[in-house]
Design a protein around this motif. Structure first.
Motif, short mmCIF file in Angstrom:
data_model
loop_
_atom_site.label_atom_id
_atom_site.label_comp_id
_atom_site.label_asym_id
_atom_site.label_seq_id
_atom_site.Cartn_x
_atom_site.Cartn_y
_atom_site.Cartn_z
N SER A 165 0.95 -1.17 0.01
CA SER A 165 0.15 -0.16 0.18
C SER A 165 0.77 1.26 -0.11
O SER A 165 0.17 2.35 -0.41
CB SER A 165 -0.90 -0.04 1.23
OG SER A 165 -0.42 0.00 2.37
N LEU A 166 2.14 1.05 0.37
CA LEU A 166 2.87 2.18 0.26
C LEU A 166 3.20 2.92 -1.28
O LEU A 166 2.99 3.93 -1.55
CB LEU A 166 4.50 2.16 0.54
CG LEU A 166 4.66 1.78 2.10
CD1 LEU A 166 6.00 1.34 2.50
CD2 LEU A 166 4.35 3.02 2.92
N LEU A 173 -1.32 9.87 -4.17
CA LEU A 173 -0.94 11.29 -3.99
C LEU A 173 -0.20 11.69 -5.30
O LEU A 173 0.34 12.98 -5.40
CB LEU A 173 0.23 11.20 -2.98
CG LEU A 173 -0.50 10.89 -1.57
CD1 LEU A 173 0.65 10.51 -0.60
CD2 LEU A 173 -1.29 12.04 -1.17
N PHE B 99 -5.16 5.35 4.05
CA PHE B 99 -4.92 3.97 4.05
C PHE B 99 -5.40 3.33 5.56
O PHE B 99 -4.90 3.69 6.38
CB PHE B 99 -3.67 3.35 3.49
CG PHE B 99 -3.52 3.45 2.13
CD1 PHE B 99 -3.31 4.63 1.54
CD2 PHE B 99 -3.87 2.56 1.23
CE1 PHE B 99 -3.07 4.87 0.34
CE2 PHE B 99 -3.62 2.71 -0.13
CZ PHE B 99 -3.43 3.60 -0.66
N SER B 101 -3.56 0.98 6.73
CA SER B 101 -2.27 0.61 7.44
C SER B 101 -1.55 2.17 7.68
O SER B 101 -0.32 2.05 8.07
CB SER B 101 -1.37 -0.09 6.75
OG SER B 101 -1.04 0.29 5.25
N ALA B 103 -0.03 3.69 5.78
CA ALA B 103 0.99 3.75 4.55
C ALA B 103 1.86 4.93 4.21
O ALA B 103 2.25 5.51 3.42
CB ALA B 103 0.25 3.57 3.18
N LEU B 104 2.50 5.29 5.46
CA LEU B 104 3.40 6.54 5.66
C LEU B 104 4.63 5.70 5.13
O LEU B 104 5.12 4.70 5.58
CB LEU B 104 3.48 6.78 7.10
CG LEU B 104 2.37 7.25 7.75
CD1 LEU B 104 2.58 7.85 9.16
CD2 LEU B 104 1.74 8.64 7.19
N PHE B 105 5.63 6.85 4.32
CA PHE B 105 6.49 6.38 3.79
C PHE B 105 7.78 6.39 5.01
O PHE B 105 8.04 7.40 5.55
CB PHE B 105 7.01 7.46 2.60
CG PHE B 105 5.97 7.51 1.67
CD1 PHE B 105 5.33 6.50 1.11
CD2 PHE B 105 5.52 8.74 1.10
CE1 PHE B 105 4.34 6.51 0.15
CE2 PHE B 105 4.54 9.00 0.32
CZ PHE B 105 4.04 7.89 -0.34
N PRO B 106 8.22 5.45 4.98
CA PRO B 106 8.95 5.14 6.27
C PRO B 106 10.44 6.01 6.18
O PRO B 106 11.02 6.17 7.00
CB PRO B 106 9.21 3.67 6.64
CG PRO B 106 9.06 3.06 5.15
CD PRO B 106 7.98 3.83 4.57
N HIS B 107 10.71 6.19 4.94
CA HIS B 107 12.04 6.93 4.78
C HIS B 107 11.93 8.22 4.69
O HIS B 107 12.71 9.01 4.24
CB HIS B 107 12.73 6.21 3.61
CG HIS B 107 11.95 6.62 2.32
ND1 HIS B 107 10.69 6.02 2.24
CD2 HIS B 107 12.18 7.16 1.19
CE1 HIS B 107 10.31 6.24 0.89
NE2 HIS B 107 11.32 6.86 0.30
N MET B 108 10.63 8.78 5.01
CA MET B 108 10.65 10.35 5.11
C MET B 108 10.12 10.85 6.37
O MET B 108 9.57 9.98 7.10
CB MET B 108 9.47 10.77 3.99
CG MET B 108 10.02 10.38 2.51
SD MET B 108 8.68 10.94 1.27
CE MET B 108 9.13 10.00 -0.17
N ASP B 150 8.39 5.88 12.30
CA ASP B 150 8.51 4.83 13.33
C ASP B 150 8.94 5.44 14.73
O ASP B 150 8.98 4.79 15.53
CB ASP B 150 9.73 3.88 12.81
CG ASP B 150 10.90 4.40 12.69
OD1 ASP B 150 11.07 5.62 12.71
OD2 ASP B 150 11.86 3.80 12.35
N ARG B 157 0.23 8.72 13.82
CA ARG B 157 0.46 8.33 12.44
C ARG B 157 -0.73 8.40 11.73
O ARG B 157 -1.05 8.96 10.84
CB ARG B 157 0.57 6.84 12.37
CG ARG B 157 2.17 6.43 12.79
CD ARG B 157 2.30 4.76 12.64
NE ARG B 157 3.58 4.53 13.61
CZ ARG B 157 4.06 3.30 13.47
NH1 ARG B 157 3.35 2.27 12.84
NH2 ARG B 157 4.99 3.28 14.23
N ARG B 164 -1.63 14.17 5.00
CA ARG B 164 -1.20 13.80 3.87
C ARG B 164 -2.21 13.80 2.78
O ARG B 164 -1.80 14.24 1.83
CB ARG B 164 -0.19 12.59 4.01
CG ARG B 164 0.74 12.40 2.68
CD ARG B 164 1.35 11.11 2.65
NE ARG B 164 0.43 9.75 2.72
CZ ARG B 164 1.03 8.45 2.88
NH1 ARG B 164 2.37 8.41 2.82
NH2 ARG B 164 0.23 7.47 2.78
N SER B 165 -3.31 13.08 3.21
CA SER B 165 -4.41 12.87 1.96
C SER B 165 -5.06 14.19 1.82
O SER B 165 -5.93 14.15 0.96
CB SER B 165 -5.06 11.60 2.47
OG SER B 165 -5.55 11.70 3.91
#
Lengths: 266, 378
Positions: A165-166, A173, B99, B101, B103-108, B150, B157, B164-165
């Motif tokens: 889902s990522l 987006l 979402f 989950s 679905a946050l971008f973990p590397h940002m 994280d 979250r 974000r959405s």
């Protein structure tokens, strides 16, 4: 309690000794003054000096490194593409075939891979005149065929762990498929790509069997030189060279460990 | 039931001339033999907080994914604000999704996550920062902006995902089980916040949930789904008070069902002969032919309980108290009627528990009025 721990510690010590004493001895004797590898006669680094003047060994090392680097880079690209297809595209026609092809090199004996590739190259040369002579190109191709399988395994597990889902969120987006791959997928599987690259590099660097089959005159890789020179009597130069290789490999493993150890995103 | 319902003369869904903002026109989606979404038509209006409610596997999530563009319908069309978006890919739709989950971008960082959508739209850097700031302010997460996902709690979250959405100002915000991953207390406060946010921004929300309480508190309207089909679309009040089928009645709240056959019609009421014995008299405008099998549905709080067996009469049952569940504010009584049927009813605990007269194994009677329930034909 204390007394009972002793036998266990003994077993552990034996295990470590079994694994590491040969390597430590090899490193130790690379600093030996004597020409006889097993007789200690004093500390010296002269074999390292001689190694640096041994054209044959150095050429072979340079060739091996070039092959390993090219192989690793191409294998990472192809292996990643294969992993992507398997993880992201569900059940497509020929999926089982691809999976089988990717696992084959992992279980196939090197002798068979080497021989079959040699036969292929010979047949190709008769059919279309390529490859004209064997050497850098043929060895690299041979190495790519099996190391991309290893890369695919590493990248596949990483992709599989990644929350699909990522990618959907990124697309939602406003990111187009290529943008999604560049901005989300690649950064998240980067550690796997790095360790895949290092794995492919190492596999290629120490391959003797396959390279012996598909190389030609004038293209002698490092393991081939080492092997043939050992047969004529071990020179401490080889110890020195082995020490250097152990150092490089250890460094690579440490780097891979650190990059993989960083907590991946869920 | 809804937290806030502006009183308008006519709600848009009651006005046949109101143009729908989101129009789902006979959409079907099949996966192999499975009809995940089966011939669904829906009109959703601007500014609505619309909920798709159903148990897992009922097709509500698939419908949401069809709206987001992650799936394409097998047949049927989808229009947003008058534009046919059926074949538009997700990145080109004026729709965003939160979402389940997150679905946050973990590397940002949080900031980069919120900025992501604006970056894709090539919004100028200065405006981008302003709008990210606005969103972080709106959701009260300004101080988290440099953190990574994280390093956030579940509630935080959820806020980042929402920010974000919303950052791209979508015409439609889709929320997949928006409160599903939060603990109960946080869920309740977040419900109210979501509704306030939605009213403030005026963005149309479509949410998917399996939690009927959540749907009741937040929504302007609810669509109850089962097996890919929509069973009923209405306001929370109407769905609760006037369910149109057994499934809806049973899915929302608890309900007592009495099966029977129509015996006679008297004006706007019908007399029903119950299968377990007794005569029921209910109000119903439906023209039931005599002899049709029907089900009478009565909510547990709409019955009266009294001591001692009942005298003969309509809408009356005698029985024994079999179970009492004390919940603090209310108690739930399970009564085994003489016909063998189990009847559930709730009573508000007006008196302290110790003062209550009713106890286990006691003979009681249950009674209700003809307008306390509905008559269902299936």
């Amino acid at each position: 309690m204390k007394r009972r721990a002793w036998p266990l510690l003994g077993v552990l010590a034996f295990g470590y000794a079994f694994l590491y004493v040969p390597i430590l001895l090899l490193i130790f004797y690379s600093f030996n003054e004597s020409r006889l590898v097993t007789v200690w006669s004093g500390f010296s680094v002269k074999w390292y000096g001689e190694l640096l003047h041994n054209r044959q060994l150095l050429d072979a090392a340079w060739l091996s490194i070039r092959i390993a680097a090219t192989n690793a880079t191409v294998a990472v690209v192809l292996g990643t593409l294969a992993a992507n297809a398997l993880v992201r595209h569900g059940r497509f026609r020929g999926r089982t075939g691809l999976e089988l092809l990717l696992t084959a090199p992992l279980v196939m004996p090197d002798v068979i891979i080497g021989l079959s590739l040699l036969l292929l190259f010979v047949a190709l040369r008769e059919l279309i005149g390529w490859p004209d002579g064997r050497g850098f190109t043929t060895i690299t191709i041979a190495h790519i065929t099996f190391s991309m399988a290893y890369v695919a395994v590493v990248v596949r597990s990483r992709l599989g762990q990644m929350d699909a889902s990522l990618e959907e969120a990124a697309m939602d987006l406003g990111a187009r498929p290529l943008g999604v791959y560049r901005q989300i997928t690649l950064p998240l599987i980067a550690p796997a790509l790095l360790s895949g690259w290092l794995l492919a590099f190492t596999l290629s660097l120490d391959d003797l069997v396959i390279a012996s089959f598909v190389s030609g005159p004038g293209a002698t890789t490092l393991p081939m030189v080492v092997y043939s020179s050992v047969r004529m009597g071990v020179s401490p130069q080889i110890n020195a060279l082995a020490t250097l290789i152990v150092a490089v490999v250890t460094l690579a493993v440490v780097i891979a460990g650190i990059s993989l150890g960083r907590k991946p995103g869920r | 039931m809804a937290v806030s319902n502006e009183r308008r003369l006519l709600e848009p869904w009651q006005d046949p001339k109101a143009p729908p903002y989101l129009r789902i026109d006979r959409v079907t989606k099949t996966f192999g033999d499975l009809y995940a979404v089966d011939d669904v038509s829906l009109n959703i209006f601007k500014g609505e907080f619309f909920s798709l409610l159903g148990s897992s596997g009922c097709g509500k999530s698939t419908l949401l994914r069809l709206l987001a563009g992650f799936e394409y319908p097998t047949s049927g069309r989808i229009y947003i604000d008058g534009v046919d978006v059926t074949d538009v890919p997700p990145y080109a739709r004026p729709v965003n999704m939160m979402f389940q989950s997150y679905a946050l971008f973990p590397h940002m960082t949080v900031e980069q996550n919120v900025e992501f959508g604006l970056k894709q739209d090539r919004v100028a850097k200065k405006e981008r920062q302003e709008r990210v700031g606005e969103m972080l302010d709106l959701l009260k997460i300004m101080e988290l902006r440099k953190r990574r996902p994280d390093q956030l709690s579940g509630g935080q979250r959820q806020r980042v995902a929402l920010a974000r959405s919303l950052a791209r100002h979508p015409k439609l915000l889709l929320l997949d089980e928006p409160l599903g991953a939060l603990d109960k207390r946080l869920r309740e406060s977040t419900q109210f916040e979501l509704v306030n946010l939605q009213e403030r921004l005026g963005i149309t929300f479509v949410t998917v949930t399996h939690d009927q309480e959540e749907a009741m508190t937040m929504s302007t309207r609810i669509a109850v789904m089962d097996a890919g089909q929509i069973m009923q679309v209405d306001t929370p009040t109407a769905i609760y008070e006037f369910p149109n089928c057994r499934l809806t009645a049973e899915f929302i709240g608890s309900v007592n069902l009495f099966e029977g056959k129509v015996m006679e019609r008297e004006g706007d009421q019908v007399l029903i002969e119950a299968r377990h014995g007794g005569i029921l008299r209910m109000r119903s405008l439906h023209p039931h032919p005599l002899g049709t099998p029907v089900t009478v549905a009565i909510r547990p709080e709409k019955m009266r309980l009294s001591d001692g067996p009942a005298e003969d009469g309509v809408n009356r049952l005698s029985g024994v108290v079999e179970d009492i569940a004390y919940l603090g504010d209310v108690s739930i009584y399970r009564i085994r009627a003489n016909g063998g049927q189990l009847v559930e009813m709730t009573l508000t605990n007006i008196q302290p528990r110790t003062e209550q007269a009713l106890t286990w194994e006691q003979d009681v009677s249950v009674e209700w009025s003809p307008t306390s329930g509905v008559v269902l034909t299936e």
